[in-house]
Design an enzyme around this catalytic site. Sequence first.
Site, short mmCIF file in Angstrom:
data_model
loop_
_atom_site.label_atom_id
_atom_site.label_comp_id
_atom_site.label_asym_id
_atom_site.label_seq_id
_atom_site.Cartn_x
_atom_site.Cartn_y
_atom_site.Cartn_z
N ASN A 57 -5.67 3.70 10.79
CA ASN A 57 -4.94 2.55 11.32
C ASN A 57 -4.61 2.67 12.80
O ASN A 57 -4.35 1.68 13.45
CB ASN A 57 -3.64 2.32 10.51
CG ASN A 57 -2.83 3.58 10.36
OD1 ASN A 57 -3.31 4.57 9.79
ND2 ASN A 57 -1.63 3.57 10.86
N CYS B 157 9.53 6.24 21.79
CA CYS B 157 10.63 5.29 21.64
C CYS B 157 10.24 4.09 20.80
O CYS B 157 11.10 3.27 20.47
CB CYS B 157 11.09 4.82 23.00
SG CYS B 157 11.77 6.17 23.93
N GLN C 277 -7.04 -0.58 5.95
CA GLN C 277 -7.62 -1.09 7.19
C GLN C 277 -9.12 -1.35 7.06
O GLN C 277 -9.77 -1.77 8.03
CB GLN C 277 -7.37 -0.11 8.35
CG GLN C 277 -5.89 0.11 8.65
CD GLN C 277 -5.21 -1.09 9.29
OE1 GLN C 277 -5.85 -2.03 9.75
NE2 GLN C 277 -3.88 -1.06 9.32
N THR D 226 8.26 -7.36 -13.19
CA THR D 226 7.77 -8.74 -13.28
C THR D 226 6.84 -9.03 -12.11
O THR D 226 7.15 -8.70 -10.97
CB THR D 226 8.96 -9.72 -13.27
OG1 THR D 226 9.77 -9.44 -14.40
CG2 THR D 226 8.48 -11.17 -13.31
N SER E 163 -3.43 -3.52 0.83
CA SER E 163 -2.21 -4.25 1.16
C SER E 163 -2.58 -5.65 1.63
O SER E 163 -3.47 -5.82 2.46
CB SER E 163 -1.46 -3.51 2.28
OG SER E 163 -0.31 -4.23 2.63
N ALA E 164 -1.86 -6.67 1.11
CA ALA E 164 -2.23 -8.06 1.42
C ALA E 164 -1.94 -8.43 2.88
O ALA E 164 -2.70 -9.16 3.51
CB ALA E 164 -1.47 -9.02 0.50
N ALA F 111 0.82 -1.21 0.00
CA ALA F 111 0.00 0.00 0.00
C ALA F 111 0.85 1.26 0.00
O ALA F 111 0.42 2.31 -0.48
CB ALA F 111 -0.95 0.00 1.19
N THR F 112 2.06 1.18 0.52
CA THR F 112 2.93 2.35 0.45
C THR F 112 3.14 2.73 -1.02
O THR F 112 3.00 3.89 -1.40
CB THR F 112 4.28 2.07 1.14
OG1 THR F 112 4.03 1.83 2.52
CG2 THR F 112 5.25 3.23 0.98
C1 LIG Z 1 -0.03 -0.68 6.68
C2 LIG Z 1 -0.67 0.49 6.06
C3 LIG Z 1 -0.16 1.06 4.90
C4 LIG Z 1 1.14 0.58 4.25
O1 LIG Z 1 0.99 -0.67 3.69
P1 LIG Z 1 2.26 -1.52 3.23
O2 LIG Z 1 1.71 -2.57 2.34
O3 LIG Z 1 2.84 -2.09 4.49
O4 LIG Z 1 3.21 -0.61 2.55
C5 LIG Z 1 -0.82 2.14 4.34
N1 LIG Z 1 -1.94 2.61 4.90
C6 LIG Z 1 -2.47 2.09 6.02
C7 LIG Z 1 -3.71 2.67 6.57
C8 LIG Z 1 -1.85 1.02 6.64
O5 LIG Z 1 -2.37 0.53 7.77
#
Ligand SMILES: *Cc1c(COP(=O)(O)O)cnc(C)c1O
Length: 512
Positions: free
Chosen positions: A149, A323, A177, A237, A197-198, A69-70
């Site tokens: 999240n 931290c 989420q 790929t 994101s999977a 998702a990033t």
């Molecule tokens: C975890 C998360 C992401 C990032 O997803 P990745 O696949 O780990 O890069 C983006 N948005 C939200 C709300 C998330 O919880």
Amino acid sequence: MIYLDHAATTPLDPAVLQAMLPWLQGRFGNPASDHAWGQAARAAVERARSQVAALLGAQPEEIIWTSGATEANNLAIKGALEFRGLRGAHMVTARTEHKSVVDSVRQLESQGLRVTWLKPDAQGLITAEQVLAALTPDTALVSLMWVNNETGGINPVEALAPLLRERGILFHVDAVQAAGKLPIDLSRTPADLLSLSAHKLYGPQGIGALFVRKRPRARLSPQLHGGGHEQGMRSGTLPTHQIAGFGEACRIAGERMAEEGARLSALRDRLQQLLQAALPGLHLNGHPQSRAPGILNLSFEGVEGESLRASLGDLAVSSGSACSSATREPSYVLRALGRDDELAGASLRFSLGRGTTPAEVDQAAARVIGAVGSLRRIAGSGTAALVSPPLNAHGYAAPVWAAFSDPRHAATLPEGAIAASAGSPAGALRLRLQAELDGRRIVRAAWQAYGCPVTLAVGEWLAGWLEGRSAGELQLSAADLRAALEIGDDKAQCALLGEDAVLALERQMSLA
Ligand SMILES: *Cc1c(COP(=O)(O)O)cnc(C)c1O
């Protein structure tokens, strides 16, 4: 170990592993190749594409594979605005978005994009009215997450989407989420771009997707250039095993959503009730109703965040303590919804998942109640018994951990004992030492403190050191403390606090 951090990542579902294994053991082929191997891999990829699309009420050809998702968020935001052209463009987003949205937008902002950063209400939500009020004739894009999240709060994406469509403004939604947790039907919710994101829904890490609407068509400039895969929007790929797993994960999530959602909501409510019944001074970070199942975020008054985190040992939760993050700033999301640094730091996000049982929820509640009670008593504001943290999960030096985990001198001594304090009464760090004298000799020493585990260890170590010493024997520098407890530069202030407290105690003893 109790794992309540499913919003960070989820374990792989066994059925997902089974769907992936053939592509890791013998079956292979580049889905872009013409021959039979390639065709077989392509068939697996296309099957998964249909499964992901089905979870969203989308068409398979609207799903673009990404590494997560990033990347999907980067592609949606940078791709859409680059395609339109940054010159004169404006976009609307919120301060509570995921870092991958916030930092993508900041990057474009530094190149001239005008941005309205919406501030959430006290319960962490953005309203549709707020978004509409921020629109200008130049607004090209709105990016708003479906479910937050950190708080689990649900933004009004379904209400907002048609309003933005009417106005011809692109709408991107980070639905990481929400997917597999809330019903999503993109045939009725006219969002244009949507990220998944999977690994947040029991699939593998390192694979995600961006939904890119076909009608009306959302146009993007690619961010990776290469072989022109994925309709030219994302070259590279395709990882067949990851994609097959992601598809299966979406199929399972869709099948179980209603039942699992009800189960997780009930477990989350149970956790909240157990904690609220036992502990005063709790603050819910988030909306009491408009929230996704499974996420509970609370701040705890009167405890310091890092010590709270360190006290939980075998309980895997996410902490707002500075931290616990790479950036060393307390949660920017909780700050945005109005929490001060201290409460933002002393927060815990519990995120429950498929494997979570009622017994685990009860154990987690007991662990947190014990830790908070203990730390409040050490800080002088509680009466609970002291409980030892179970496990040095965050790698504190052995002498620090020994003192922190066995605070036998944490107490208040009876009337007549000499007392001295260091640090600021309201500040993030304070240490109080007490000594009971027989003539000039300290026969008993005790301490109370508010601060990180190192501060508390300094208190415990000092009380042991003081016992048996006389007024003339209290020479101890911060350097001595640092050596004894193996305190690094980053925690030098804890040793200074100890030195100050000993000096103050010596002064009180000479006056007595
Ligand atoms: C975890 C998360 C992401 C990032 O997803 P990745 O696949 O780990 O890069 C983006 N948005 C939200 C709300 C998330 O919880």
